[in-house]
Design a protein around this motif. Structure first.
Motif, PDB file in Angstrom:
ATOM      1  N   VAL A 109       0.849  -1.191   0.000  1.00  0.00           N
ATOM      2  CA  VAL A 109       0.000   0.000   0.000  1.00  0.00           C
ATOM      3  C   VAL A 109       0.885   1.242   0.000  1.00  0.00           C
ATOM      4  N   ASN A 110       0.264   2.375  -0.303  1.00  0.00           N
ATOM      5  CA  ASN A 110       0.922   3.672  -0.187  1.00  0.00           C
ATOM      6  C   ASN A 110      -0.084   4.669   0.377  1.00  0.00           C
ATOM      7  N   ASP A 111       0.343   5.917   0.545  1.00  0.00           N
ATOM      8  CA  ASP A 111      -0.521   6.929   1.160  1.00  0.00           C
ATOM      9  C   ASP A 111      -1.767   7.193   0.324  1.00  0.00           C
ATOM     10  N   GLN A 112      -1.599   7.232  -0.982  1.00  0.00           N
ATOM     11  CA  GLN A 112      -2.745   7.500  -1.851  1.00  0.00           C
ATOM     12  C   GLN A 112      -3.784   6.391  -1.747  1.00  0.00           C
ATOM     13  N   TYR A 113      -3.333   5.151  -1.720  1.00  0.00           N
ATOM     14  CA  TYR A 113      -4.280   4.043  -1.591  1.00  0.00           C
ATOM     15  C   TYR A 113      -5.028   4.124  -0.268  1.00  0.00           C
ATOM     16  N   VAL A 114      -4.307   4.410   0.830  1.00  0.00           N
ATOM     17  CA  VAL A 114      -4.945   4.456   2.151  1.00  0.00           C
ATOM     18  C   VAL A 114      -6.009   5.539   2.189  1.00  0.00           C
ATOM     19  N   ARG A 115      -5.701   6.712   1.641  1.00  0.00           N
ATOM     20  CA  ARG A 115      -6.694   7.799   1.632  1.00  0.00           C
ATOM     21  C   ARG A 115      -7.928   7.413   0.822  1.00  0.00           C
ATOM     22  N   ASN A 116      -7.715   6.875  -0.361  1.00  0.00           N
ATOM     23  CA  ASN A 116      -8.854   6.512  -1.210  1.00  0.00           C
ATOM     24  C   ASN A 116      -9.651   5.347  -0.619  1.00  0.00           C
ATOM     25  N   LYS A 117      -8.959   4.408   0.001  1.00  0.00           N
ATOM     26  CA  LYS A 117      -9.657   3.263   0.582  1.00  0.00           C
ATOM     27  C   LYS A 117     -10.509   3.694   1.762  1.00  0.00           C
ATOM     28  N   LEU A 118     -10.009   4.609   2.570  1.00  0.00           N
ATOM     29  CA  LEU A 118     -10.790   5.104   3.697  1.00  0.00           C
ATOM     30  C   LEU A 118     -12.053   5.815   3.216  1.00  0.00           C
ATOM     31  N   LYS A 119     -11.952   6.519   2.106  1.00  0.00           N
ATOM     32  CA  LYS A 119     -13.138   7.170   1.546  1.00  0.00           C
ATOM     33  C   LYS A 119     -14.169   6.136   1.107  1.00  0.00           C
TER      34      LYS A 119
END
Length: 268
Positions: free
Chosen positions: A72-82
């Motif tokens: 994972v990376n930061d972008q994935y974590v942000r989008n997944k949380l959304k």
């Protein structure tokens, strides 16, 4: 003295110091060792080979590479949380991106696919939930190592119940071959909204009782969308039993309410 002792034993035969080797014994020993090394070795190699084929062809259907779930990376974590917290705002598709490797069907890792399950968010959310639960226990004057350990065990039990619920649902719908770590990841996403609700409850009980039902609904929608994607991908007779499927999916969504409120009731 020594001469007399030697003379008295003249008639006795002494064993030879260097006995002659038995050619027949060596031949049989060589043949036996060759049989062990050759026949049994080949047999063991065949057993190990078939065992590895069995592991690769059967167990791999239920377990996946754990490293896959942490790409994972930061972008994935942000989008997944959304997607988890606001699933109705997700305008894209819910299917995973395939990645054929070596003639077998596989999927892109989470870093390349927002719909791929990961274990980074569930583990971080679960850790946050335990920390916030300990802080809440301290505010209530109930904090102790025993109560925190009890809350930790309670969280693990809730995670296990969610996994069992999803597995039973998939078996009931005719799709029981989803990898176990996929199910563990989907079940662990519940701690994301639960942690936010517990955090809100630290400041205001009213906010807690507003956010908790909201996150229950969002988690229910997320799981329904995800499970329907699994069903469409693996079950060919979905249309034949669509009404039963819908009832079971609705039951799974409703079951989030007692699970969330039980885990969110810290200190009980």
């Amino acid at each position: 003295m020594y001469d007399n002792l030697g003379a008295s034993q003249v008639g006795m035969q002494r064993p030879p110091l260097n006995p002659q080797p038995n050619p027949f014994g060596n031949a049989f020993y060589g043949a036996g060792s060759g049989l062990i090394r050759g026949g049994l070795g080949a047999y063991g190699e065949r057993i190990l080979g078939s065992g590895s084929d069995y592991v690769e062809s059967n167990i791999s259907k239920y377990f996946s590479d754990p490293q896959y779930y942490f790409q994972v990376n930061d972008q994935y974590v942000r989008n997944k949380l959304k997607v988890i917290l606001f699933p109705f705002l997700h305008r894209g598709h819910w299917t995973r991106i395939t990645d054929p490797v070596g003639g077998r069907l596989s999927y892109k890792p989470p870093i390349y696919d927002i719909n791929a399950p990961d274990l980074y968010i569930p583990f971080m959310s679960f850790g946050t939930y335990v920390v916030l639960a300990g802080f809440s226990l301290g505010l209530l004057g109930k904090f102790s190592p025993e109560t925190l350990s009890l809350q930790f065990t309670k969280g693990l039990l809730g995670w296990f119940l969610q996994v069992a619920l999803l597995k039973v649902l998939l078996y009931s719908l005719g799709s029981g071959e989803a990898p176990l770590l996929d199910i563990v990841a989907y079940a662990g996403y519940a701690f994301t909204g639960m942690s936010l609700a517990v955090l809100a409850g630290i400041f205001s009980s009213i906010t807690y009782y507003i956010l908790m039902p909201w996150f229950c609904i969002c988690m229910g929608i997320f799981l329904v969308k995800t499970m329907k994607r699994v069903l469409f991908a693996e079950v060919r007779s979905y249309e034949k039993h669509s009404s039963r499927h819908h009832y079971l999916l609705l039951f799974m969504a409703v079951a989030q309410f007692p699970l969330f409120f039980w885990l969110g009731n810290v200190g009980s």
